[in-house]
Design an enzyme around this catalytic site. Structure first.
Site, PDB file in Angstrom:
ATOM      1  N   GLY A 296      -8.399  19.854  37.461  1.00  0.00           N
ATOM      2  CA  GLY A 296      -7.982  18.468  37.693  1.00  0.00           C
ATOM      3  C   GLY A 296      -9.226  17.593  37.569  1.00  0.00           C
TER       4      GLY A 296
ATOM      5  N   GLY B 273      -1.326  26.116  30.590  1.00  0.00           N
ATOM      6  CA  GLY B 273      -0.707  24.811  30.799  1.00  0.00           C
ATOM      7  C   GLY B 273      -1.678  23.717  30.402  1.00  0.00           C
TER       8      GLY B 273
ATOM      9  N   HIS C 164     -12.866  19.928  49.859  1.00  0.00           N
ATOM     10  CA  HIS C 164     -12.028  19.255  50.845  1.00  0.00           C
ATOM     11  C   HIS C 164     -11.816  20.243  51.989  1.00  0.00           C
ATOM     12  CE1 HIS C 164      -9.456  16.236  52.352  1.00  0.00           C
ATOM     13  NE2 HIS C 164      -8.429  16.315  51.535  1.00  0.00           N
TER      14      HIS C 164
END
Ligand SMILES: NC(=O)c1ccc[n+]([C@@H]2O[C@H](COP(=O)([O-])OP(=O)(O)OC[C@H]3O[C@@H](n4cnc5c(N)ncnc54)[C@H](OP(=O)(O)O)[C@@H]3O)[C@@H](O)[C@H]2O)c1
Length: 354
Positions: free
Chosen positions: A44, A68, A128
């Site tokens: 991402g 993908g 994160h």
């Protein structure tokens, strides 16, 4: 532990340690990571930016992706299947540092696949605190014989990459959850620099996730959209044209005031506007503070109690989550305010000359 250049600075009266890029020159990064293979899971905006910055810093980077859109993008960026582009389990097996940068919902789903490869002496890395701190919701519980570290760039992956290419660096935070090697702190700092941060401040996984989830729901995105929209709607309801309402709400803010605030602070902005604006802005910041304080308190509570992570996992784990998000994003995109914005932006002289 490197001390060269490590600074304790006074942040408005509180002393904090910061680490800077100068503390970790390239030669030192290569020394620290000489035996490491970084496997970036997910491509991402963060995965991509961090992988490309690590690669440009001359470190050994492989990717672990499912087939993908991300896989195709990685190939366009020069990663080669079988050479440095693998399936998630293959990359996790080859890695000494597993950089867990799937979407936060994907980290939950993917944990059973990754876990067997999080073996003695490896480093598990996050950007994160979400998966680790809310492990009761995600199931992400690393074994005790690995380092678990965090380097969290404080901004979009797009900025992480862009600033790196410009020779600048975004600010970021670092934290250690588990120090098996005895070197986790230094490696976290070094990774922060290696992925493109210009300077780093210390946090904990807990503090990172609570502040980050509050920030993006609040002043970085949610609150700003809400405030823009509220002012725009009032101006429109009083007969102002879309262009006037947009210019007075968004364009002047982002094109003139926010860059000046970024450069000099709000105190300077107050001191350097007309006395008419000064009088009004001095009078009106309090009512806005009073109105929004309870909303921010409610938001922090919702983050702290795990309600926000629960909602995010639930919503973003659905099979059709991308279509669902897209439908809600479309509503924002199709709103009059942002359609007016498209026209306003097209009028910027620098865009017209292109
Ligand atoms: N966005 C930011 O700027 C930002 C800033 C600071 C920290 N972070 C943190 O960095 C991490 C990555 O964030 P991001 O924004 O880059 O990621 P993202 O856009 O939310 O996630 C995208 C990546 O995850 C993959 N993915 C999602 N679900 C998966 C699954 N079940 N199995 C395999 N792959 C899956 C996607 O693959 P496909 O393309 O195949 O769907 C894609 O490569 C998160 O922890 C986030 O909180 C992000």
């Amino acid at each position: 532990m490197a001390t060269r250049g490590v600074k304790t600075l006074d942040f408005g009266g509180t002393k904090e340690i910061v680490y800077e890029r100068a503390d970790f020159p390239k030669a030192k990064l290569h020394q620290i990571f000489k035996d490491d293979t970084f496997a970036v899971m997910g491509y991402g905006t963060q995965g991509r930016a961090q992988a490309l910055n690590l690669r440009d810093n001359g470190l050994k980077v492989i990717l672990g992706l499912r087939e993908g859109p991300s896989f195709e993008l990685a190939k366009e960026d020069g990663f080669v299947p079988g050479e440095n582009l693998f399936s998630i389990p293959e990359a996790a097996q080859k890695a000494s540092v597993i950089m867990y940068l799937l979407s936060d919902a994907g980290q939950k789903t993917g944990w059973d696949t990754i876990k067997p490869f999080v073996t003695t002496g490896k480093t598990l890395y996050f950007s994160h605190g979400f998966s680790i701190v809310f492990s009761d919701q995600t199931g992400v519980v690393p074994p005790p014989d690995v380092d678990v570290i965090l380097a969290a760039p404080k901004g979009s992956g797009t900025s992480v990459r862009r600033l790196f290419l410009e020779g600048k660096g975004i600010n970021g935070s670092i934290a250690v959850w588990q120090d098996h090697s005895g070197k986790a702190h230094e490696r976290a700092c070094a990774m922060g620099v290696a992925i493109g941060c210009g300077y780093l401040y210390e946090t904990t996984f807990q503090k990172e996730v609570l502040s980050d989830l509050t920030g993006e729901r609040g002043i970085l995105m949610g609150a700003i959209q809400g405030l823009f929209r509220a002012q725009y709607d009032v101006l429109r309801s009083k007969g102002h044209s879309p262009s006037e309402a947009f210019n007075e709400t968004v364009e002047e803010a982002t094109q003139s005031l926010y860059p000046l605030i970024a450069e000099n602070g709000m105190d300077w902005m107050y001191a350097n506007c007309s006395t008419t604006a000064q009088r009004g802005a001095l009078d009106w910041w309090r009512p806005f503070y009073d109105a929004s304080l309870p909303v921010f308190q409610k938001l922090y509570h919702s983050v702290e109690t795990g309600e926000e992570t629960r909602r995010s996992l639930e919503s973003n784990s659905r099979k059709d989550y991308k279509q669902q998000l897209e439908e809600e994003l479309r509503q924002i995109r199709d709103s009059e305010m942002w359609r007016a914005g498209q026209t306003v932006r097209s009028l910027r002289p620098e865009r017209q000359s292109k």
